[in-house]
Design an enzyme around this catalytic site. Structure first.
Site, PDB file in Angstrom:
ATOM      1  N   HIS A  54     -44.977 -25.729  93.857  1.00 42.25           N
ATOM      2  CA  HIS A  54     -43.659 -25.141  93.561  1.00 42.25           C
ATOM      3  C   HIS A  54     -43.557 -23.783  94.230  1.00 42.25           C
ATOM      4  CE1 HIS A  54     -46.150 -23.529  90.316  1.00 42.25           C
ATOM      5  NE2 HIS A  54     -45.199 -22.702  89.946  1.00 42.25           N
ATOM      6  N   HIS A  56     -43.058 -20.607  93.226  1.00 45.39           N
ATOM      7  CA  HIS A  56     -43.471 -19.308  92.682  1.00 45.39           C
ATOM      8  C   HIS A  56     -44.487 -18.630  93.596  1.00 45.39           C
ATOM      9  CE1 HIS A  56     -42.149 -20.407  88.311  1.00 45.39           C
ATOM     10  NE2 HIS A  56     -41.151 -19.904  89.031  1.00 45.39           N
ATOM     11  N   ASP A  58     -47.046 -16.906  93.097  1.00 44.93           N
ATOM     12  CA  ASP A  58     -48.476 -17.061  92.825  1.00 44.93           C
ATOM     13  C   ASP A  58     -48.986 -18.450  93.258  1.00 44.93           C
ATOM     14  OD1 ASP A  58     -46.938 -17.953  90.496  1.00 44.93           O
ATOM     15  OD2 ASP A  58     -48.865 -18.249  89.486  1.00 44.93           O
ATOM     16  N   HIS A  59     -48.103 -19.220  93.917  1.00 43.39           N
ATOM     17  CA  HIS A  59     -48.522 -20.520  94.465  1.00 43.39           C
ATOM     18  C   HIS A  59     -48.233 -20.631  95.961  1.00 43.39           C
ATOM     19  CE1 HIS A  59     -49.336 -22.220  90.427  1.00 43.39           C
ATOM     20  NE2 HIS A  59     -48.550 -21.207  90.115  1.00 43.39           N
ATOM     21  N   HIS A 113     -40.892 -26.923  84.792  1.00 36.98           N
ATOM     22  CA  HIS A 113     -41.311 -25.521  84.987  1.00 36.98           C
ATOM     23  C   HIS A 113     -40.363 -24.883  86.006  1.00 36.98           C
ATOM     24  CE1 HIS A 113     -44.021 -22.096  85.455  1.00 36.98           C
ATOM     25  NE2 HIS A 113     -44.164 -22.348  86.732  1.00 36.98           N
ATOM     26  N   ASP A 130     -48.212 -25.908  87.895  1.00 39.84           N
ATOM     27  CA  ASP A 130     -47.905 -25.316  86.588  1.00 39.84           C
ATOM     28  C   ASP A 130     -47.131 -26.293  85.708  1.00 39.84           C
ATOM     29  OD1 ASP A 130     -49.107 -23.067  87.546  1.00 39.84           O
ATOM     30  OD2 ASP A 130     -47.314 -21.813  87.573  1.00 39.84           O
ATOM     31  N   HIS A 168     -53.761 -22.719  86.881  1.00 37.25           N
ATOM     32  CA  HIS A 168     -54.242 -21.485  86.236  1.00 37.25           C
ATOM     33  C   HIS A 168     -55.409 -21.739  85.294  1.00 37.25           C
ATOM     34  CE1 HIS A 168     -50.842 -18.711  87.280  1.00 37.25           C
ATOM     35  NE2 HIS A 168     -50.158 -19.847  87.364  1.00 37.25           N
TER      36      HIS A 168
END
Ligand code: ZN
Ligand code: FE
Length: 256
Positions: A54, A56, A58-59, A113, A130, A168
């Site tokens: 996805h 975000h 942090d990805h 998400h 996530d 995570h």
């Protein structure tokens, strides 16, 4: 296929998927570029693709850095998120193929998400981003409880011995929460103990087996009587269908 698990940022995991026949590799969710590129060098593999679950940061935060070092990388991301996956070259949807050298996988569309969240399934493995965590699931940021329930339903149908590689390291806190909604579930207690032992030695609790998730993850267990009646007691008057129960459990977790 060999998996190299790379801890990134504070609690993210990136996964380097290596085809041992061809020495080609793909990285799932590079939160940051430098440590991923370093791992690629150390492993002596040829990075050929990025697989983003996805959009975000942090990805996807490492996409640009990796593309600077290897401009011909393929970047796989959800078609509906093409405008927000940096460097996307392969716009994929449910059932599309992804490859890592000679190893083949498929895309699962699992929104909730985010509205464009996807997962990658390879024989015996799920890269769930996530959507599904060990002991939990992602926050429903963009989708609806209904969407998330049906996405998790797809994952629940995979074979029980599937290894779940999630985005995570949240397992310990997830299981502590799980116990609050299903205190009578002895499997959660045992798993929490095992997970705490791993964490005290700074070890990964990911991947996990899908059948352990089915036994302990409250978001896959909204049909369990203890969770269902527990929610009905806490929130008098709510419906006890799986979507309504999921929504309440998620609400409690958001505030946990
Ligand atoms: Zn996310
Ligand atoms: Fe994340």
């Amino acid at each position: 296929m060999r998996i190299v698990q790379i801890p990134l940022l504070r609690d993210n995991y990136g996964y380097l998927l290596v085809c041992e026949k061809t020495n080609k590799a793909s990285i799932v969710d590079p939160s940051e570029g430098e440590p991923v590129w370093r791992t690629v060098q150390e492993e002596g593999v040829e990075l050929v693709a990025i697989l983003n679950t996805h959009h975000h940061r942090d990805h996807t935060g490492g996409n640009e850095y990796l593309l600077q070092h290897k401009p011909d990388l393929k970047v796989f991301g959800a078609k509906v998120d093409e405008h927000r996956i940096p460097g996307i070259t392969h716009r994929v949807m449910e059932g599309d193929d992804v490859e890592v050298g000679e190893e083949g996988g498929t895309v699962l569309f699992i929104p909730g998400h985010t509205i464009g969240h996807i997962g990658f399934v390879f024989p015996g493995m799920l890269f769930s981003g996530d959507a599904l965590f060990a002991g939990g699931c992602g926050r429903v940021f963009e989708g609806t409880a209904e969407q998330m329930t049906s996405s998790l339903g797809k994952l629940r149908d995979l074979s029980g011995d599937t290894l779940v590689y999630c985005g995570h390291e949240y397992t310990e806190k997830n299981l502590q929460f799980a116990l609050t909604v299903e205190p009578g579930n002895e499997d959660i207690r045992q798993r929490l103990e095992a997970v705490q032992a791993l964490r005290s030695r700074d070890e990964f609790t990911v991947p996990s087996r899908l059948d352990d998730e089915l036994a302990t993850n409250p978001f896959l267990r909204c049909e369990s009587d203890e969770i269902k009646y527990g929610m009905a007691e806490r929130f008098p008057g709510i419906e006890t269908d799986p979507v309504s129960v999921f929504a309440k459990v998620r609400e409690l977790k958001d505030a946990y």
